[in-house]
Design a protein around this motif. Sequence first.
Motif, PDB file in Angstrom:
ATOM      1  N   GLU A 105       0.473  14.861  13.770  1.00 63.74           N
ATOM      2  CA  GLU A 105      -0.524  15.935  13.649  1.00 63.74           C
ATOM      3  C   GLU A 105      -1.786  15.446  12.967  1.00 63.74           C
ATOM      4  OE1 GLU A 105       1.909  18.723  11.583  1.00 63.74           O
ATOM      5  OE2 GLU A 105       3.124  19.176  13.363  1.00 63.74           O
ATOM      6  N   ALA A 106      -1.646  14.585  11.963  1.00 59.54           N
ATOM      7  CA  ALA A 106      -2.821  14.045  11.282  1.00 59.54           C
ATOM      8  C   ALA A 106      -3.633  13.156  12.218  1.00 59.54           C
ATOM      9  CB  ALA A 106      -2.393  13.259  10.043  1.00 59.54           C
ATOM     10  N   GLN A 110      -5.506  15.443  14.438  1.00 55.61           N
ATOM     11  CA  GLN A 110      -6.587  16.102  13.688  1.00 55.61           C
ATOM     12  C   GLN A 110      -7.802  15.210  13.555  1.00 55.61           C
ATOM     13  OE1 GLN A 110      -5.476  16.974   9.640  1.00 55.61           O
ATOM     14  NE2 GLN A 110      -7.607  17.190   8.995  1.00 55.61           N
ATOM     15  N   HIS A 111      -7.576  13.920  13.361  1.00 53.77           N
ATOM     16  CA  HIS A 111      -8.679  12.992  13.122  1.00 53.77           C
ATOM     17  C   HIS A 111      -9.063  12.201  14.372  1.00 53.77           C
ATOM     18  CE1 HIS A 111      -8.328  14.110   8.980  1.00 53.77           C
ATOM     19  NE2 HIS A 111      -7.106  13.633   8.885  1.00 53.77           N
ATOM     20  N   SER A 116      -5.187  10.261  18.430  1.00 56.14           N
ATOM     21  CA  SER A 116      -3.957  10.363  19.201  1.00 56.14           C
ATOM     22  C   SER A 116      -3.853   9.293  20.276  1.00 56.14           C
ATOM     23  CB  SER A 116      -3.845  11.753  19.837  1.00 56.14           C
ATOM     24  OG  SER A 116      -3.622  12.739  18.843  1.00 56.14           O
ATOM     25  N   ALA A 126      -0.248  14.371   5.041  1.00 50.85           N
ATOM     26  CA  ALA A 126      -1.479  15.014   5.494  1.00 50.85           C
ATOM     27  C   ALA A 126      -2.647  14.687   4.572  1.00 50.85           C
ATOM     28  CB  ALA A 126      -1.276  16.528   5.579  1.00 50.85           C
ATOM     29  N   ARG A 129      -6.022  12.385   5.305  1.00 54.50           N
ATOM     30  CA  ARG A 129      -7.351  13.005   5.134  1.00 54.50           C
ATOM     31  C   ARG A 129      -8.238  12.121   4.268  1.00 54.50           C
ATOM     32  NH1 ARG A 129     -11.768  14.085   5.197  1.00 54.50           N
ATOM     33  NH2 ARG A 129     -12.852  16.088   4.919  1.00 54.50           N
ATOM     34  N   GLU A 157     -14.343  21.925   1.769  1.00 52.03           N
ATOM     35  CA  GLU A 157     -13.082  21.607   2.441  1.00 52.03           C
ATOM     36  C   GLU A 157     -12.081  22.754   2.297  1.00 52.03           C
ATOM     37  OE1 GLU A 157     -10.252  19.003   4.424  1.00 52.03           O
ATOM     38  OE2 GLU A 157     -12.429  18.892   4.198  1.00 52.03           O
ATOM     39  N   LEU A 202      -4.979  21.800   4.291  1.00 51.76           N
ATOM     40  CA  LEU A 202      -4.717  20.997   5.486  1.00 51.76           C
ATOM     41  C   LEU A 202      -3.552  21.559   6.293  1.00 51.76           C
ATOM     42  CD1 LEU A 202      -5.123  17.500   3.806  1.00 51.76           C
ATOM     43  CD2 LEU A 202      -6.599  18.422   5.615  1.00 51.76           C
ATOM     44  N   ARG A 239      -4.412  24.822   8.131  1.00 48.63           N
ATOM     45  CA  ARG A 239      -5.313  24.657   9.282  1.00 48.63           C
ATOM     46  C   ARG A 239      -4.692  23.876  10.437  1.00 48.63           C
ATOM     47  NH1 ARG A 239     -10.339  21.861   6.933  1.00 48.63           N
ATOM     48  NH2 ARG A 239      -8.936  21.331   5.214  1.00 48.63           N
ATOM     49  N   TYR A 240      -3.775  22.948  10.124  1.00 45.50           N
ATOM     50  CA  TYR A 240      -3.364  22.022  11.178  1.00 45.50           C
ATOM     51  C   TYR A 240      -1.854  21.930  11.411  1.00 45.50           C
ATOM     52  CZ  TYR A 240      -8.171  20.559  10.347  1.00 45.50           C
ATOM     53  OH  TYR A 240      -9.534  20.551  10.186  1.00 45.50           O
ATOM     54  N   ALA A 241      -1.029  22.423  10.506  1.00 48.93           N
ATOM     55  CA  ALA A 241       0.420  22.315  10.662  1.00 48.93           C
ATOM     56  C   ALA A 241       0.984  23.619  11.217  1.00 48.93           C
ATOM     57  CB  ALA A 241       1.068  21.987   9.315  1.00 48.93           C
TER      58      ALA A 241
END
Length: 561
Positions: free
Chosen positions: A47-48, A51-52, A55, A370, A374, A471, A516, A519-521
């Motif tokens: 997932e990280a 996010q960045h 992938s 995570a 970040r 953030e 984090l 928002r993303y998990a």
Amino acid sequence: MTVTEPHRAEAGTHDAERSPARTHQVLNQPPPLDGFDPVACDPALREALAQHGESAHLADLAQLGRHAGSAAAREHGRLANEHPPQLRSHDRYGNRIDEVEFHPSWHWLMAQAVSYGLHAAPWAPDAGAGAHVRRAAGFYLWSQAEAGHGCPISMTFAAVPALRHSPELAAHYESGLLSPSYDFGLRAPSDKAGLLAGMSMTEKQGGSDVRANTTAAEPLADGTYRITGHKWFTSAPMNDLFLTLAQTPGGPSCLAVPRVLPDGTRNEIRLQRLKDKLGNRSNASAELEYTGALGWLVGEEGRGVRSIIDMVSMTRMDCVLGSSANMRIALSEAAHHVAHRSAFGEVLGDAPLMRAVIADLALESEAATALAMRLAAAVDRSQRGESSELELLRLALPAAKFSVCKRAPTAIAEALECLGGNGYVEESGMPRLYREAPLLSIWEGSGNVTALDTLRAITKQPSTVNALFAELDGALGTDDRYDRAVRQLREELSAPQPARARTLAELIAHTLQASLLLRYAPGEVASGFTATRLDSGGHTFGTVPNGVDTATLVQRVTPGA
């Protein structure tokens, strides 16, 4: 009396059912974890990366992960710790040689890490966007094979930006430091296929107070400095180049000190002894003496702490990554064990209380991963000139270093206990993880130092607070517990006090982690974290409140599930 063949056969037949060998049937033990896929059971890392925007590199990282989880890598990790380095101060004839001898497994691990570029790849001219995120993911995965050799890898990674304070020195050493070739041994840097760097700051009278150092550097007519002094801790003494702090006429200065001088002669560096450490046994940490060693100034004279701060920042990031990696492999071992072990008529992993423990460890691991990723993304973005990311890093990094590295020993102890008595036995590998865990909380600034550095960032650079809330604000309104924690953080920041620096650092780290995850998990991860870290009175792993989806949390992180 000689027993004939027929007699032996008859005796064996008669006692077959009572043979002692029957008591050695192995039942109710988990299969070996060797050969598992660390990426497949690590959704937080995947997932990280998504996010960045990394992938596309998942397949390459998965290959590295499978290599780290292989039986060969895990065995090399064991052997490197079973056979720690040995100091060879003299040869058989009495000549001083000051060399460190390592087991072949150490060299194997180092060669793999260097070939993957974990020591310096993001600093290459063609590294491209996202290089620090990719390297962080690789360092995190490969550290799960063995943690100790991460020290010289991290030191080299951190040395490159520090050397760039002196472009001529950087030009001289950088190609060797960026090389993907591991070339162990004492030779002139120009004769080696690859170079590694170490750091030599700490002295016995100063510790973290490096301005109290007494090592002296005398300027010479040719622009070099002659260095005399005793260093209490030197990281990676077998590496080719040390960044060293010493007192010059202009004040504390940073110098590049090679083990072998350009003409091929050995520099005047004496290894006095190797430290006998609690953990980190595979890696050598030395006490050394400069007896007139030659060094070259890095940056400006008298600005040594400033010159080396880039190195400290990068190694602190690796402390967060390393602690996250140690927690993750400990979690993998624990989750694998309880998924295959039965007690009192049920599989351990199905028991509600054990499931609560594994789920809670999973929350700790996912949040740490995570946040670590970040931080790596912030380095990437700051390299592209995003000043707000540099400000966020200035505040978030010491806070993350404090919190994540402090949590690791407790989390790993709990994971060890999931294996019961087996976890306390060396063969399980868990004691090695447990001994390793406190190191990264101490290295590059122990708890009080990093907590006070968090406070210092707030007071000396108030813009860091704005970057932090920019953030955090992205997750406001999604969880009441999170909103309350952010309000509490604002209150703490309105009048920060040194006595509450630890509270402040932990709160910064926890709200960043929650932000984090929210928002993303997936929802069960985010709500589980806020329920247990921001709104729970329990401080022992497994004391999760009702409503936390422990079954899903456990399934996410169990190898092979």
